[in-house]
Scaffold this motif. Structure first.
Motif, PDB file in Angstrom:
ATOM      1  N   LEU A  96       0.987  -1.099   0.085  1.00 35.55           N
ATOM      2  CA  LEU A  96       0.151  -0.035  -0.161  1.00 35.55           C
ATOM      3  C   LEU A  96       0.768   1.224  -0.048  1.00 35.55           C
ATOM      4  CD1 LEU A  96      -2.560  -0.981   2.621  1.00 35.55           C
ATOM      5  CD2 LEU A  96      -3.111  -0.810   0.419  1.00 35.55           C
ATOM      6  N   THR A  97       0.400   2.424  -0.587  1.00 36.97           N
ATOM      7  CA  THR A  97       1.333   3.655  -0.439  1.00 36.97           C
ATOM      8  C   THR A  97       0.857   4.109   1.103  1.00 36.97           C
ATOM      9  OG1 THR A  97      -0.916   4.950  -1.294  1.00 36.97           O
ATOM     10  CG2 THR A  97       0.462   3.945  -2.974  1.00 36.97           C
ATOM     11  N   ASP A  98       1.778   5.176   1.102  1.00 33.06           N
ATOM     12  CA  ASP A  98       1.501   6.002   2.261  1.00 33.06           C
ATOM     13  C   ASP A  98       0.291   6.524   2.596  1.00 33.06           C
ATOM     14  OD1 ASP A  98       4.159   4.881   3.484  1.00 33.06           O
ATOM     15  OD2 ASP A  98       5.066   7.145   2.800  1.00 33.06           O
ATOM     16  N   ALA A  99      -0.061   7.078   1.666  1.00 36.89           N
ATOM     17  CA  ALA A  99      -1.433   7.846   1.744  1.00 36.89           C
ATOM     18  C   ALA A  99      -2.614   6.754   1.742  1.00 36.89           C
ATOM     19  CB  ALA A  99      -1.581   8.499   0.226  1.00 36.89           C
ATOM     20  N   GLU A 100      -2.690   5.669   1.041  1.00 38.01           N
ATOM     21  CA  GLU A 100      -3.612   4.536   1.535  1.00 38.01           C
ATOM     22  C   GLU A 100      -3.732   4.021   2.627  1.00 38.01           C
ATOM     23  OE1 GLU A 100      -3.956   2.427  -3.072  1.00 38.01           O
ATOM     24  OE2 GLU A 100      -2.112   1.898  -1.805  1.00 38.01           O
ATOM     25  N   SER A 103      -5.334   6.676   5.100  1.00 41.15           N
ATOM     26  CA  SER A 103      -6.435   6.765   5.041  1.00 41.15           C
ATOM     27  C   SER A 103      -7.285   5.740   5.812  1.00 41.15           C
ATOM     28  CB  SER A 103      -7.157   6.934   3.509  1.00 41.15           C
ATOM     29  OG  SER A 103      -6.726   6.032   2.866  1.00 41.15           O
ATOM     30  N   ALA A 104      -6.684   4.319   5.478  1.00 39.69           N
ATOM     31  CA  ALA A 104      -7.215   3.168   6.041  1.00 39.69           C
ATOM     32  C   ALA A 104      -7.446   3.235   7.567  1.00 39.69           C
ATOM     33  CB  ALA A 104      -6.523   2.007   5.488  1.00 39.69           C
ATOM     34  N   LEU A 105      -6.131   3.681   8.106  1.00 44.07           N
ATOM     35  CA  LEU A 105      -5.910   3.767   9.721  1.00 44.07           C
ATOM     36  C   LEU A 105      -6.834   4.719  10.336  1.00 44.07           C
ATOM     37  CD1 LEU A 105      -2.041   3.706   9.818  1.00 44.07           C
ATOM     38  CD2 LEU A 105      -3.590   1.930  10.631  1.00 44.07           C
ATOM     39  N   ILE A 106      -7.049   5.696   9.561  1.00 48.88           N
ATOM     40  CA  ILE A 106      -7.875   6.735   9.979  1.00 48.88           C
ATOM     41  C   ILE A 106      -9.533   6.260  10.048  1.00 48.88           C
ATOM     42  CG2 ILE A 106      -9.134   8.992   9.882  1.00 48.88           C
ATOM     43  CD1 ILE A 106      -5.971   9.962   8.723  1.00 48.88           C
ATOM     44  N   ALA A 107      -9.787   5.636   9.146  1.00 46.48           N
ATOM     45  CA  ALA A 107     -11.218   5.299   8.627  1.00 46.48           C
ATOM     46  C   ALA A 107     -11.529   4.252   9.692  1.00 46.48           C
ATOM     47  CB  ALA A 107     -11.554   5.004   7.422  1.00 46.48           C
ATOM     48  N   VAL A 108     -10.714   3.143   9.841  1.00 44.57           N
ATOM     49  CA  VAL A 108     -10.953   1.905  10.545  1.00 44.57           C
ATOM     50  C   VAL A 108     -11.012   2.493  12.215  1.00 44.57           C
ATOM     51  CG1 VAL A 108      -8.876   1.136  11.193  1.00 44.57           C
ATOM     52  CG2 VAL A 108     -10.649  -0.316  10.989  1.00 44.57           C
ATOM     53  N   GLU A 109     -10.298   3.231  12.557  1.00 48.03           N
ATOM     54  CA  GLU A 109     -10.069   3.673  14.108  1.00 48.03           C
ATOM     55  C   GLU A 109     -11.553   4.595  14.182  1.00 48.03           C
ATOM     56  OE1 GLU A 109      -7.625   6.113  17.646  1.00 48.03           O
ATOM     57  OE2 GLU A 109      -6.429   5.391  15.599  1.00 48.03           O
ATOM     58  N   LEU A 169     -13.961   3.931   2.399  1.00 47.36           N
ATOM     59  CA  LEU A 169     -12.784   3.568   1.517  1.00 47.36           C
ATOM     60  C   LEU A 169     -13.095   2.778  -0.042  1.00 47.36           C
ATOM     61  CD1 LEU A 169     -10.391   2.147   4.383  1.00 47.36           C
ATOM     62  CD2 LEU A 169     -10.524   4.349   3.418  1.00 47.36           C
ATOM     63  N   PRO A 170     -13.820   3.460  -0.853  1.00 46.03           N
ATOM     64  CA  PRO A 170     -14.186   2.929  -1.912  1.00 46.03           C
ATOM     65  C   PRO A 170     -13.085   2.210  -3.156  1.00 46.03           C
ATOM     66  CG  PRO A 170     -14.464   5.253  -2.015  1.00 46.03           C
ATOM     67  CD  PRO A 170     -14.168   4.905  -0.588  1.00 46.03           C
ATOM     68  N   ASP A 171     -12.057   2.900  -2.611  1.00 44.91           N
ATOM     69  CA  ASP A 171     -10.833   2.637  -3.526  1.00 44.91           C
ATOM     70  C   ASP A 171      -9.970   1.552  -3.067  1.00 44.91           C
ATOM     71  OD1 ASP A 171     -11.523   4.590  -5.378  1.00 44.91           O
ATOM     72  OD2 ASP A 171     -10.336   6.082  -4.367  1.00 44.91           O
ATOM     73  N   LEU A 172     -10.385   1.009  -1.823  1.00 45.55           N
ATOM     74  CA  LEU A 172      -9.555  -0.038  -1.179  1.00 45.55           C
ATOM     75  C   LEU A 172     -10.508  -1.212  -0.964  1.00 45.55           C
ATOM     76  CD1 LEU A 172      -7.360   1.775   1.491  1.00 45.55           C
ATOM     77  CD2 LEU A 172      -6.572   0.988  -0.783  1.00 45.55           C
ATOM     78  N   GLU A 173     -10.043  -2.284  -0.583  1.00 48.17           N
ATOM     79  CA  GLU A 173     -10.790  -3.674  -0.216  1.00 48.17           C
ATOM     80  C   GLU A 173     -10.766  -3.894   1.295  1.00 48.17           C
ATOM     81  OE1 GLU A 173     -13.075  -6.617  -1.468  1.00 48.17           O
ATOM     82  OE2 GLU A 173     -12.050  -5.589  -3.101  1.00 48.17           O
ATOM     83  N   ILE A 184      -7.602  -4.720   5.466  1.00 49.59           N
ATOM     84  CA  ILE A 184      -7.799  -3.712   4.755  1.00 49.59           C
ATOM     85  C   ILE A 184      -6.409  -3.596   3.292  1.00 49.59           C
ATOM     86  CG2 ILE A 184      -7.998  -1.058   3.797  1.00 49.59           C
ATOM     87  CD1 ILE A 184      -8.907  -0.729   6.835  1.00 49.59           C
ATOM     88  N   THR A 185      -6.859  -3.790   2.085  1.00 48.65           N
ATOM     89  CA  THR A 185      -5.846  -4.127   1.003  1.00 48.65           C
ATOM     90  C   THR A 185      -6.029  -3.038  -0.206  1.00 48.65           C
ATOM     91  OG1 THR A 185      -6.860  -6.009   0.083  1.00 48.65           O
ATOM     92  CG2 THR A 185      -5.198  -6.363   1.747  1.00 48.65           C
ATOM     93  N   ARG A 186      -5.367  -3.175  -1.230  1.00 49.29           N
ATOM     94  CA  ARG A 186      -5.916  -2.777  -2.566  1.00 49.29           C
ATOM     95  C   ARG A 186      -7.065  -3.357  -2.799  1.00 49.29           C
ATOM     96  NH1 ARG A 186      -0.047  -1.696  -5.669  1.00 49.29           N
ATOM     97  NH2 ARG A 186       0.541   0.363  -4.336  1.00 49.29           N
TER      98      ARG A 186
END
Length: 257
Positions: A96-100, A103-109, A169-173, A184-186
């Motif tokens: 994953l990129t740093d940006a991905e 965003s994943a860490l913020i959304a899930v927490e 996170l529509p752009d991630l799985e 959470i992955t690509r």
């Protein structure tokens, strides 16, 4: 399957071993024996350190030749390791990129806190950056099995969290992981992705593989393998897997159908 498999693939937690626990000696002996008869893959949401602790470090008296037939696919196949010249070598990693990751860490927490699923009394970190995967574990990475089972016996909490985070996170799985975890992955990454990669890399077709897992139900993280059309064996724990292998291995060794 009309003939014996050329490759047998397994989930790890609650299939080969109790969650986050080392292989039982009975299972370890069976895995060594299986490696002498057929190629083997282990695919799990865990990271490579978990594979070492639970699986590799518990395989006694296993040759480099046998280990060359063991395919390790951490983080649902977004990483791939082979045993080459005496050591485990990473063949690829879909990072994953740093940006991905951010965003994943913020959304899930934020979602876990909003739903009341963010626990203060845990066994280790709730959030983990696995490079190619962000993992939320409600009770921490090292929570005991009994505590995890009691936290979400029906899986409702985990599935509710997964759906809410996926919407952000529509752009991630976003997928259900273990008993209390969300991964959470690509986009498009699941165990079916990993199995397709495995087929391409090994030259073993999907219809020549057999998959063993404990979460083949529709909400389980093994279910994509079933949908892919790979022949599957459902188990309720490592003891079921051991019993199955005790019947399969003699057939493989004899080369019988």
């Amino acid at each position: 399957m009309t003939s014996l498999p050329r490759l047998v693939a397994f989930d790890l937690d609650d299939t080969l071993a109790a969650s986050k626990s080392p292989l039982d000696p009975r299972m370890a002996a069976l895995m060594v024996r299986l490696l002498g008869a057929v190629e083997v893959c282990v695919i799990s949401g865990g990271q490579i350190a978990q594979f070492h602790m639970q699986l590799i470090d518990n395989l006694d008296n296993v040759s480099d030749e046998a280990l060359a037939g063991l395919h390790l696919m951490p983080t649902c196949g977004t990483q791939y390791y082979r045993h080459i010249e005496g050591s485990w070598t990473q063949i690829y990693a879909e990072l994953l990129t740093d940006a991905e990751k951010a965003s994943a860490l913020i959304a899930v927490e934020a979602t876990a806190r909003e739903l009341g699923y963010w626990e203060s009394d845990t066994w280790g970190p709730i959030l983990e950056d696995r490079g190619s995967q962000i993992t939320f574990s409600a009770l921490g990475q090292a929570a005991p099995v009994a505590a995890k089972t009691a936290w979400d016996p029906s899986g409702e909490k985990k599935n509710t969290l997964r759906e809410a985070v996926q919407a952000l996170l529509p752009d991630l799985e976003v997928r259900s992981g273990g008993s209390t975890s969300v991964d959470i992955t690509r986009r498009g990454i699941d165990k079916a992705y990993g199995m397709n990669k495995l087929a391409a890399l090994t030259g073993v077709s999907l219809d020549e593989m057999l998959f063993v897992g404990d979460r083949l139900d529709e909400n389980g993280n093994d279910y994509p393998v079933k949908v892919l059309g790979v022949e599957c064996v459902a188990v309720g724990g490592w003891e079921d897997t051991a019993a199955f292998l005790e019947t399969l291995i003699p057939r493989l060794e004899a080369g019988a159908v």
